[in-house]
Design a protein around this motif. Structure first.
Motif, PDB file in Angstrom:
ATOM      1  N   PHE A 156      -4.629   0.059  -3.092  1.00  0.00           N
ATOM      2  CA  PHE A 156      -5.038   1.505  -3.244  1.00  0.00           C
ATOM      3  C   PHE A 156      -6.299   1.790  -2.519  1.00  0.00           C
ATOM      4  O   PHE A 156      -7.112   0.789  -2.041  1.00  0.00           O
ATOM      5  N   ASN A 174      -9.601  -0.293   1.231  1.00  0.00           N
ATOM      6  CA  ASN A 174      -8.787  -0.780   0.337  1.00  0.00           C
ATOM      7  C   ASN A 174      -9.038  -1.783  -0.411  1.00  0.00           C
ATOM      8  O   ASN A 174      -9.595  -2.571   0.067  1.00  0.00           O
ATOM      9  N   PHE A 193       0.830  -1.030  -0.052  1.00  0.00           N
ATOM     10  CA  PHE A 193       0.023  -0.010   0.117  1.00  0.00           C
ATOM     11  C   PHE A 193       0.980   1.126   0.001  1.00  0.00           C
ATOM     12  O   PHE A 193       0.917   2.115   0.860  1.00  0.00           O
ATOM     13  N   ALA A 196      -3.071   1.412  -8.218  1.00  0.00           N
ATOM     14  CA  ALA A 196      -2.486   1.403  -6.983  1.00  0.00           C
ATOM     15  C   ALA A 196      -0.958   2.406  -7.547  1.00  0.00           C
ATOM     16  O   ALA A 196      -0.681   3.255  -6.576  1.00  0.00           O
TER      17      ALA A 196
END
Length: 388
Positions: free
Chosen positions: A247, A259, A209, A318
């Motif tokens: 993301f 997420n 992340f 992402a």
């Protein structure tokens, strides 16, 4: 007789003017050499402040004489004075050098048998406001070829890195990211002990992340107050060993933002390796949320994209989210250094995060950073130390 008298009188004037040209020329050359030497001494002192003023003074003096050398024009060796002071919370170094040189022509006038020459330099050590953003995904804990094995080397590299900075004048924070991102050490001063403990306590699991880690680092650095008149350098050091594949956004199945993550793609043309293209919804606090089963998501680049186990839309999204945060960071005049480990990463992505001039999306209107790479974990500390 008149011609001889006139010749003698004008010869004296001529010698004085020649002397002014030659001897002042030598004085100018001496001053240029002094300037080069005091500049070097000043920068050397600033670089060695962390070792204490005595060590910084000795290093600066040595640098001065190494750069000045010797001159047959000197009456005596030059004098170099190094002083330290604090101005607007910054450490400031002043270097003053004076020299006395012999003259060759204008010495016919007793008061000009020697000339005094001097030079001065001042350097300010900018205080550093540093945000460490570190990858703690599962690949960091796995050996090659599945992962990078960087988890073994990362704590030592981070500890060596922060020891280049000053606990009393600099400030630092540490955040880390995997499937979610967390603040390990809030912006603090002193910081070395806290960052050392946090680095040694890191565990490695989950996905990547990057967006979340960068956002935490941005908030920590950007929201740190700066005293009036204080000179600071704001920096984020972003480290990762893999793809950005998580993301955060809003989905129809949940009111709050959650997420969305996806496994890494197969590498080297293999059909199966290093994780699948499966997807997983995650709460911001961690853990999976199988009840959320959207098949589309709103893209940061506009429009709607589909979700399936076979496409790369989550992976590309992402990266786009991470780059958007990096743009915010650079708009705030914060410098980004990217550090990449191993072969399982997109080097151009890291260059674009840092706005490295060699990246495909280099923006010359923003502050330019740098991306550096360690081929394997054994070189990780050397790369961190180079950035420091």
């Amino acid at each position: 007789g008149q011609t001889l008298l006139m010749f003698v009188l004008f010869m004296i004037v001529l010698i004085v003017f020649i002397g002014l040209g030659v001897d002042l020329g030598f004085a100018y050359i001496t001053r240029a050499r002094l300037s080069k030497a005091v500049d070097s001494a000043c920068l050397t002192a600033v670089r060695n402040l962390l070792s204490g003023q005595t060590a910084a003074h000795d290093a600066a003096t040595a640098a001065f004489f190494a750069n000045y050398g010797t001159s047959g024009r000197d009456v005596v060796p030059p004098v170099c004075t190094v002083t330290f002071k604090s101005v607007n919370n910054n450490n400031v170094v002043d270097v003053q050098a004076t020299d006395s040189i012999n003259t060759y022509f204008i010495r016919v006038l007793p008061q000009w048998r020697t000339l005094a020459v001097g030079s001065f330099a001042e350097a300010t050590r900018a205080d550093v406001i540093l945000g460490l953003v570190l990858d703690r995904s599962g690949s960091m804990g796995s050996p090659v070829p599945v992962g990078s094995g960087g988890g073994v080397a990362l704590p030592g590299a981070v500890i060596s890195f922060i020891n280049f900075f000053d606990d009393a004048t600099d400030k630092a924070s540490m955040s880390s990211f995997a499937s979610t991102a967390t603040t390990n050490v809030p912006m603090s001063q002193p910081f070395k002990s806290a960052v050392t403990s946090a680095a040694n306590a890191m565990g490695f699991n989950g996905r990547t992340f990057s967006e979340g880690g960068l956002m935490i680092g941005f908030n920590q650095v950007n929201n740190t107050p700066v005293a009036a008149g204080e000179t600071v350098v704001k920096v984020i050091v972003f480290f990762t060993d893999g793809y950005a594949n998580v993301f955060e956004t809003n989905f129809a199945c949940r009111v709050a933002a959650i997420n969305l993550g996806q496994g890494d793609p197969p590498f080297g043309g293999a059909t199966t390796c290093c994780g699948s293209w499966g997807t997983e919804f995650m709460d911001p606090s961690g853990g999976s949320d199988p009840a959320c089963a959207d098949t589309t998501f709103p893209s940061i680049t506009g429009g709607t994209k589909t979700i399936s186990s076979g496409n790369q839309n989550i992976w590309y999204e992402a990266q786009a989210h991470a780059l958007a945060v990096a743009n915010q960071i650079r708009d705030a005049k914060i410098l980004i250094y990217s550090i990449g480990l191993g072969g399982g990463l997109n080097q151009d992505f890291l260059k674009n995060i840092a706005n490295d001039p060699t990246g495909s999306a280099y923006n010359k209107t923003q502050i330019s950073g740098e991306a550096v790479f360690a081929p394997d974990a054994s070189q990780l500390q050397a790369v961190f130390d180079t950035i420091a």
